[in-house]
Write an enzyme that holds these catalytic residues in place. Structure first.
Site, PDB file in Angstrom:
ATOM      1  N   HIS A 252      20.338 -13.952  32.124  1.00 42.81           N
ATOM      2  CA  HIS A 252      21.598 -14.653  31.886  1.00 42.81           C
ATOM      3  C   HIS A 252      21.408 -16.062  31.339  1.00 42.81           C
ATOM      4  CE1 HIS A 252      20.621 -16.093  35.962  1.00 42.81           C
ATOM      5  NE2 HIS A 252      21.406 -17.126  35.703  1.00 42.81           N
ATOM      6  N   ASP A 253      20.324 -16.741  31.735  1.00 37.52           N
ATOM      7  CA  ASP A 253      20.118 -18.140  31.336  1.00 37.52           C
ATOM      8  C   ASP A 253      19.033 -18.304  30.277  1.00 37.52           C
ATOM      9  OD1 ASP A 253      22.026 -19.630  32.693  1.00 37.52           O
ATOM     10  OD2 ASP A 253      20.773 -19.908  34.483  1.00 37.52           O
ATOM     11  N   LYS A 256      18.631 -21.170  27.828  1.00 37.68           N
ATOM     12  CA  LYS A 256      18.190 -22.516  28.212  1.00 37.68           C
ATOM     13  C   LYS A 256      16.874 -22.916  27.534  1.00 37.68           C
ATOM     14  CE  LYS A 256      20.518 -23.110  32.695  1.00 37.68           C
ATOM     15  NZ  LYS A 256      20.323 -23.088  34.164  1.00 37.68           N
ATOM     16  N   HIS A 281      23.746 -23.035  25.920  1.00 33.25           N
ATOM     17  CA  HIS A 281      22.797 -22.005  26.372  1.00 33.25           C
ATOM     18  C   HIS A 281      23.464 -20.634  26.437  1.00 33.25           C
ATOM     19  CE1 HIS A 281      24.404 -22.411  30.571  1.00 33.25           C
ATOM     20  NE2 HIS A 281      23.828 -21.237  30.807  1.00 33.25           N
ATOM     21  N   HIS A 307      28.857 -15.801  31.284  1.00 29.74           N
ATOM     22  CA  HIS A 307      28.662 -16.003  32.721  1.00 29.74           C
ATOM     23  C   HIS A 307      29.195 -17.344  33.237  1.00 29.74           C
ATOM     24  CE1 HIS A 307      24.890 -17.885  31.307  1.00 29.74           C
ATOM     25  NE2 HIS A 307      24.826 -18.518  32.467  1.00 29.74           N
ATOM     26  N   ASP A 356      25.314 -15.950  40.313  1.00 25.80           N
ATOM     27  CA  ASP A 356      24.630 -17.150  39.800  1.00 25.80           C
ATOM     28  C   ASP A 356      24.982 -18.377  40.633  1.00 25.80           C
ATOM     29  OD1 ASP A 356      23.099 -18.753  38.029  1.00 25.80           O
ATOM     30  OD2 ASP A 356      24.865 -19.168  36.797  1.00 25.80           O
TER      31      ASP A 356
HETATM   32  P1  C2E Z   1      22.486 -23.648  37.299  1.00 27.76           P
HETATM   33  O1  C2E Z   1      21.737 -24.710  38.023  1.00 27.76           O
HETATM   34  O2  C2E Z   1      21.885 -22.273  37.279  1.00 27.76           O
HETATM   35  O3  C2E Z   1      23.916 -23.583  37.933  1.00 27.76           O
HETATM   36  C1  C2E Z   1      24.779 -22.499  37.692  1.00 27.76           C
HETATM   37  C2  C2E Z   1      26.180 -22.812  38.113  1.00 27.76           C
HETATM   38  O4  C2E Z   1      26.221 -22.989  39.543  1.00 27.76           O
HETATM   39  C3  C2E Z   1      26.754 -24.100  37.548  1.00 27.76           C
HETATM   40  O5  C2E Z   1      27.268 -23.905  36.248  1.00 27.76           O
HETATM   41  C4  C2E Z   1      27.865 -24.384  38.570  1.00 27.76           C
HETATM   42  O6  C2E Z   1      28.962 -23.545  38.329  1.00 27.76           O
HETATM   43  C5  C2E Z   1      27.225 -23.957  39.885  1.00 27.76           C
HETATM   44  N1  C2E Z   1      26.603 -25.111  40.547  1.00 27.76           N
HETATM   45  C6  C2E Z   1      25.304 -25.445  40.587  1.00 27.76           C
HETATM   46  N2  C2E Z   1      25.097 -26.557  41.327  1.00 27.76           N
HETATM   47  C7  C2E Z   1      26.319 -26.938  41.771  1.00 27.76           C
HETATM   48  C8  C2E Z   1      26.774 -28.014  42.609  1.00 27.76           C
HETATM   49  O7  C2E Z   1      25.991 -28.850  43.093  1.00 27.76           O
HETATM   50  N3  C2E Z   1      28.126 -28.058  42.862  1.00 27.76           N
HETATM   51  C9  C2E Z   1      28.989 -27.157  42.352  1.00 27.76           C
HETATM   52  N4  C2E Z   1      30.303 -27.247  42.632  1.00 27.76           N
HETATM   53  N5  C2E Z   1      28.584 -26.127  41.555  1.00 27.76           N
HETATM   54  C10 C2E Z   1      27.271 -26.023  41.273  1.00 27.76           C
HETATM   55  P2  C2E Z   1      27.486 -25.164  35.277  1.00 27.76           P
HETATM   56  O8  C2E Z   1      28.122 -26.293  36.011  1.00 27.76           O
HETATM   57  O9  C2E Z   1      28.187 -24.657  34.069  1.00 27.76           O
HETATM   58  O10 C2E Z   1      26.036 -25.612  34.891  1.00 27.76           O
HETATM   59  C11 C2E Z   1      25.234 -24.846  34.013  1.00 27.76           C
HETATM   60  C12 C2E Z   1      23.836 -25.348  34.044  1.00 27.76           C
HETATM   61  O11 C2E Z   1      23.809 -26.702  33.616  1.00 27.76           O
HETATM   62  C13 C2E Z   1      23.208 -25.373  35.453  1.00 27.76           C
HETATM   63  O12 C2E Z   1      22.702 -24.092  35.761  1.00 27.76           O
HETATM   64  C14 C2E Z   1      22.134 -26.436  35.260  1.00 27.76           C
HETATM   65  O13 C2E Z   1      21.002 -25.930  34.576  1.00 27.76           O
HETATM   66  C15 C2E Z   1      22.819 -27.427  34.335  1.00 27.76           C
HETATM   67  N6  C2E Z   1      23.474 -28.524  35.072  1.00 27.76           N
HETATM   68  C16 C2E Z   1      24.767 -28.546  35.506  1.00 27.76           C
HETATM   69  N7  C2E Z   1      25.033 -29.721  36.109  1.00 27.76           N
HETATM   70  C17 C2E Z   1      23.893 -30.459  36.058  1.00 27.76           C
HETATM   71  C18 C2E Z   1      23.529 -31.776  36.490  1.00 27.76           C
HETATM   72  O14 C2E Z   1      24.326 -32.518  37.075  1.00 27.76           O
HETATM   73  N8  C2E Z   1      22.250 -32.180  36.259  1.00 27.76           N
HETATM   74  C19 C2E Z   1      21.338 -31.397  35.610  1.00 27.76           C
HETATM   75  N9  C2E Z   1      20.111 -31.866  35.421  1.00 27.76           N
HETATM   76  N10 C2E Z   1      21.652 -30.143  35.178  1.00 27.76           N
HETATM   77  C20 C2E Z   1      22.909 -29.682  35.397  1.00 27.76           C
HETATM   78 FE    FE Z   2      23.955 -20.443  32.920  1.00 33.99          FE
HETATM   79 FE    FE Z   3      21.597 -19.398  36.398  1.00 34.04          FE
END
Ligand code: C2E
Ligand code: FE
Ligand code: FE
Ligand code: SIN
Ligand code: SIN
Length: 412
Positions: A252-253, A256, A281, A307, A356
């Protein structure tokens, strides 16, 4: 006159059909479960287990037990148990793995003392089940490499009484195991190609391990199984769909890989500009599966692309330009790209979205600490109907015991 022969022919033709269907399955885990189910049909076994060889150990992958299952609510699976033990001659399955020979024990509580193995009574004690007959056979690749062990328990006669496994059962199971080994070997090769794609992502982003990919895939299949149960999805369709779902959701990712390190590995919150690049991504990942050449590719595109869409339409990438892959339809009041909503979002992507987020919140990320399980579950519940398809959230909670067991299996 040839009544006997006709019955044998019928059995062989059934085995042949079962074996052909094995060759259409692409995913290792789905295949292991099907091999166990079908092997039990071939020899009329009430229960059974399938083990995979991992170095010098055997790990149990699936256990099935019709008698114990009858005591569960309809459509519910037995909770998974995972354990592993050394390949040595102390257990029946270890002995079979070690020697490559088949074992047929009419009564595991009366095993001849000259035999090197004994029967492990712990499982019977735990479940209250009484194991009697046991037929155990190795699963080998065509080149003879040990892949696993198939164990059949309690053969049933026409009246449902426990009987010994017969000489015919031995023949049928040998035939079946030979073909199962070929199918299993091929599914390992497919899995290896997928794992290489995941490894490429891992090289870019070592914190986002293959364990994340595996967990999201396994959770997705568990949610789908509950969906399929409630919707009465026909068995053949269910198997085909969950097989592709499992493989495709691991990736799915994968998009990236195209995100610069400064964003991907940022130890802190992303700026709006960084996040808008991160959002690419989705469609960049989807592009890797085109041109679409299989059902797996089709589902992989849906999942990679969708996703992060939300049930209420607030997700991304929304409507995209077919030429460039970039977001294109704007909401004129907010000037934001409008997401797909409700059932416009493919089922596969709605499922993976829940899996996810459950995994992302439960894990340490470079930008955040893992949440407590209780908080994660509250968050999923709170997002039902806004971020997530509310019906699928219900199925997620129905599958939670299995999901939590899987979580413990794939710890980093
Ligand atoms: P990921 O880490 O695989 O996170 C997938 C999804 O899980 C996120 O999609 C979000 O819907 C949820 N999620 C993850 N961590 C949190 C959290 O602490 N709080 C909440 N409420 N939801 C959370 P999203 O937001 O579309 O992010 C997609 C990807 O972007 C993430 O995949 C990550 O790789 C990156 N990302 C998002 N926010 C940040 C950030 O603040 N810092 C960094 N370094 N990367 C981020
Ligand atoms: Fe994703
Ligand atoms: Fe993921
Ligand atoms: C076996 O004995 O073959 C299976 C392992 C056990 O449950 O003891
Ligand atoms: C695709 O790129 O194949 C799907 C595009 C879309 O659903 O908008």
């Amino acid at each position: 006159m040839s009544n006997q022969l006709t019955k044998k022919e019928e059995i062989y033709s059934r085995i042949f059909d079962i074996e052909s269907s094995l060759h259409n399955v692409q995913d290792v885990d789905v295949l292991l479960e099907i091999i166990l189910t079908e092997a039990r049909k071939v020899v009329s076994a009430d229960a059974g287990s399938i083990y995979v060889a991992e170095g010098d150990r055997l790990s149990i992958r699936y256990s099935q037990n019709d008698s114990l299952k009858k005591n569960l609510p309809r459509g519910q699976k037995l909770p998974y148990t995972f354990f592993s033990f050394p390949i040595d001659s102390k257990t029946i399955s270890g002995y079979v793995a070690l020697t490559g020979s088949m074992v047929n024990e009419p009564n595991v509580y009366e095993i001849d003392e000259v035999k090197p193995y004994t029967f492990g009574k712990e499982t019977d004690k735990m479940t209250g089940y009484k194991t009697v007959s046991n037929l155990t056979i190795p699963l080998n690749a065509p080149n003879g490499t040990l892949l696993g062990v198939l164990q059949m328990l309690n053969a049933l006669d026409e009246n449902g009484n426990i009987r010994e496994f017969s000489a015919d059962d031995e023949t049928y199971l040998k035939h079946f195991a030979y073909n199962a080994g070929i199918a299993l070997e091929r599914s390992y090769l497919t899995r290896a190609m997928i794992m290489r794609m995941i490894k490429i992502s891992e090289m870019r982003d070592p914190k986002e391990t293959g364990a994340h990919a595996n967990r999201v895939a396994s959770y997705s299949v568990e949610i789908y199984d509950r969906y399929a149960f409630h919707k009465n999805v026909p068995e053949a369709e269910r198997i085909k769909y969950r097989d592709s779902l499992r493989v495709a959701s691991m990736l799915h990712d994968v998009g990236k890989v195209s995100i610069p390190d400064s964003i991907l590995k940022k130890n802190g919150r992303l700026t709006d500009e960084e996040f808008s690049l991160m959002k690419t991504h989705t469609w960049k990942g989807a592009a890797l599966f085109k041109p679409i050449m299989s059902f797996v590719d089709e589902i992989a595109v849906e999942i990679a692309l969708r996703h992060h869409e939300n049930w209420d339409g607030s997700g991304y990438p929304g409507f995209i330009n077919k030429e460039t892959g970039e977001a294109e339809r704007l909401d004129y009041s907010t000037h934001k790209n409008q997401g797909l909503k409700g059932e416009e979002i493919p089922l596969s992507a709605r499922i993976v979205s829940i899996a996810d987020v459950y995994d992302a919140l439960s894990s340490n990320r470079i930008y955040k600490e893992a949440w407590k399980e209780e908080d994660v579950l509250n968050e999923i519940r709170a997002c039902s109907g806004t971020k997530f398809d509310p019906e699928l959230v219900e199925y997620f909670f129905e599958a939670l015991p299995n999901i939590q067991a899987i979580k413990n299996l794939f710890t980093e």
